[in-house]
Design a protein around this motif. Structure first.
Motif, PDB file in Angstrom:
ATOM      1  N   TYR A   1      -2.554  -9.164  -8.311  1.00  0.00           N
ATOM      2  CA  TYR A   1      -3.077  -8.154  -9.220  1.00  0.00           C
ATOM      3  C   TYR A   1      -2.051  -7.080  -9.505  1.00  0.00           C
TER       4      TYR A   1
ATOM      5  N   GLU B   1       3.984   1.925   4.895  1.00  0.00           N
ATOM      6  CA  GLU B   1       3.380   2.486   3.683  1.00  0.00           C
ATOM      7  C   GLU B   1       1.908   2.713   3.974  1.00  0.00           C
TER       8      GLU B   1
ATOM      9  N   THR C   1       5.675   3.455  -8.935  1.00  0.00           N
ATOM     10  CA  THR C   1       5.801   4.920  -8.893  1.00  0.00           C
ATOM     11  C   THR C   1       6.959   5.309  -7.981  1.00  0.00           C
TER      12      THR C   1
HETATM   13  N1  PDD Z   1      -2.077   0.223  -5.118  1.00  0.00           N
HETATM   14  N2  PDD Z   1       1.515   0.167  -1.570  1.00  0.00           N
HETATM   15  C1  PDD Z   1       0.330  -0.452  -1.629  1.00  0.00           C
HETATM   16  C2  PDD Z   1      -0.144  -1.244  -0.459  1.00  0.00           C
HETATM   17  C3  PDD Z   1      -0.456  -0.355  -2.800  1.00  0.00           C
HETATM   18  O1  PDD Z   1      -1.630  -0.986  -2.873  1.00  0.00           O
HETATM   19  C4  PDD Z   1       0.027   0.425  -3.889  1.00  0.00           C
HETATM   20  C5  PDD Z   1      -0.749   0.581  -5.156  1.00  0.00           C
HETATM   21  C6  PDD Z   1       1.266   1.062  -3.759  1.00  0.00           C
HETATM   22  C7  PDD Z   1       1.851   1.878  -4.885  1.00  0.00           C
HETATM   23  O2  PDD Z   1       2.283   1.035  -5.926  1.00  0.00           O
HETATM   24  P1  PDD Z   1       2.389   1.543  -7.434  1.00  0.00           P
HETATM   25  O3  PDD Z   1       3.203   2.766  -7.420  1.00  0.00           O
HETATM   26  O4  PDD Z   1       3.053   0.408  -8.137  1.00  0.00           O
HETATM   27  O5  PDD Z   1       0.976   1.796  -7.919  1.00  0.00           O
HETATM   28  C8  PDD Z   1       1.980   0.903  -2.598  1.00  0.00           C
HETATM   29  C9  PDD Z   1      -2.903   0.209  -6.287  1.00  0.00           C
HETATM   30  C10 PDD Z   1      -2.920   1.494  -7.039  1.00  0.00           C
HETATM   31  C11 PDD Z   1      -4.285  -0.295  -5.905  1.00  0.00           C
HETATM   32  O6  PDD Z   1      -4.322  -1.220  -5.101  1.00  0.00           O
HETATM   33  O7  PDD Z   1      -5.286   0.193  -6.412  1.00  0.00           O
END
Ligand code: PDD
Length: 275
Positions: free
Chosen positions: A33, A180, A208
């Motif tokens: 996703y 993370e 991000t």
């Molecule tokens: N999640 N690490 C994890 C485990 C994440 O699920 C997410 C984002 C991030 C940040 O990724 P990005 O900057 O590409 O959104 C880091 C999304 C927002 C979610 O699962 O809803």
């Protein structure tokens, strides 16, 4: 404003969208996703999200049902059709539909679904006051770089964080290395330098996160991607977490330890200005 879904090659009201009980996403969490948002009504960093979608698909030997540019066009059409001021777009691709068996047929066809909803609004005081997080043991697998829909450890730990009145849970390895949060990446600010764990198989390389590193470098803010210990976390001048949905939130407490006297720090505020 109606929430809509793209499913089986057309748009439909969200509540009418249904999937097969034999979809491997439903049976096995066999899928991937992305979550992308709009800014000023335009998709933000959409190419980066689509490229990561392709990487996740490749890692799982999952063939995308459409090209990335076709998916991009559907996303733009859906955003216009839904008409929210700002949208949150959830893109999911599962391996497809087949009778339940762990291995899958060679000719299985992957399934694309996309939902279009209003971008959630965060209370402004989350940013101005900062948030608390807890640390939790890393219990996930060794391919956290794949944006898989299999998220049980993330769900369990996020629930634990929320039950503790906190925004997030930060996974920490057995050796005391920070990874993370359950839905966000983490940054440490130390001596005017940004430190963040490297984009390897232990974390999702957040869009991000990459955007902040890129913008910070342009502004001559020193950035170091390296393994960070729990001690470095505890000794941080400032901390913040990042994701597509929150942009950036300052962290002012980790477990029982208060960071920066319980206030968002100046570099966190400056970086928030990137958005
Ligand atoms: N999640 N690490 C994890 C485990 C994440 O699920 C997410 C984002 C991030 C940040 O990724 P990005 O900057 O590409 O959104 C880091 C999304 C927002 C979610 O699962 O809803």
């Amino acid at each position: 404003m109606p929430e809509i879904a793209y499913i089986n090659n057309s748009f439909t009201p969200l509540e009418d969208a249904t999937v097969s009980i034999n979809d491997r996403g439903y049976l096995f969490a066999d899928g991937i996703y992305e979550v992308a948002i709009t800014r000023n009504r335009k998709p933000f960093l959409l190419k980066e999200h689509l490229d990561r979608l392709q990487k996740s698909a490749d890692a799982l030997l999952l063939e995308l049902p459409l090209s990335l540019s076709e998916i991009g066009e559907i996303i733009k059409a859906g955003i216009n059709q839904a008409g929210f001021t700002e949208s949150m777009v959830y893109i999911q691709i599962t391996r497809g539909v087949a009778p339940r068996r762990h291995n899958y047929p060679a000719d299985i066809k992957s399934k694309l679904t996309i939902t279009f909803r209003a971008r959630p609004e965060y209370a402004p005081n989350l940013f101005s006051q900062g948030v608390a997080i807890i640390t939790v043991p890393e219990i996930r697998w060794s391919r956290c770089d794949i944006k898989s829909i299999a998220l049980l450890p993330n769900i369990m730990m996020k629930q634990k964080a929320v039950a503790a009145g906190c925004q997030e849970a930060l996974f920490v390895s057995k050796g005391g290395i920070i990874r993370e949060c359950t839905t966000a990446n983490i940054f440490i600010v130390k001596n005017q330098t940004l430190l963040t764990p490297p984009a390897n198989q232990h974390i999702l390389n957040g869009i991000t996160r990459s955007y902040i590193l890129q913008q910070a470098t342009i502004l001559n803010i020193k950035c170091i991607e390296k393994e960070c210990s729990i001690d470095e976390l505890h000794q941080a001048d400032e901390l913040f977490i990042t994701s597509s949905t929150i942009d950036l939130l300052p962290v002012i407490k980790v477990d029982n330890l208060v960071i920066n006297n319980g206030k968002p720090g100046p570099l966190s505020q400056k970086i928030k200005g990137f958005f």
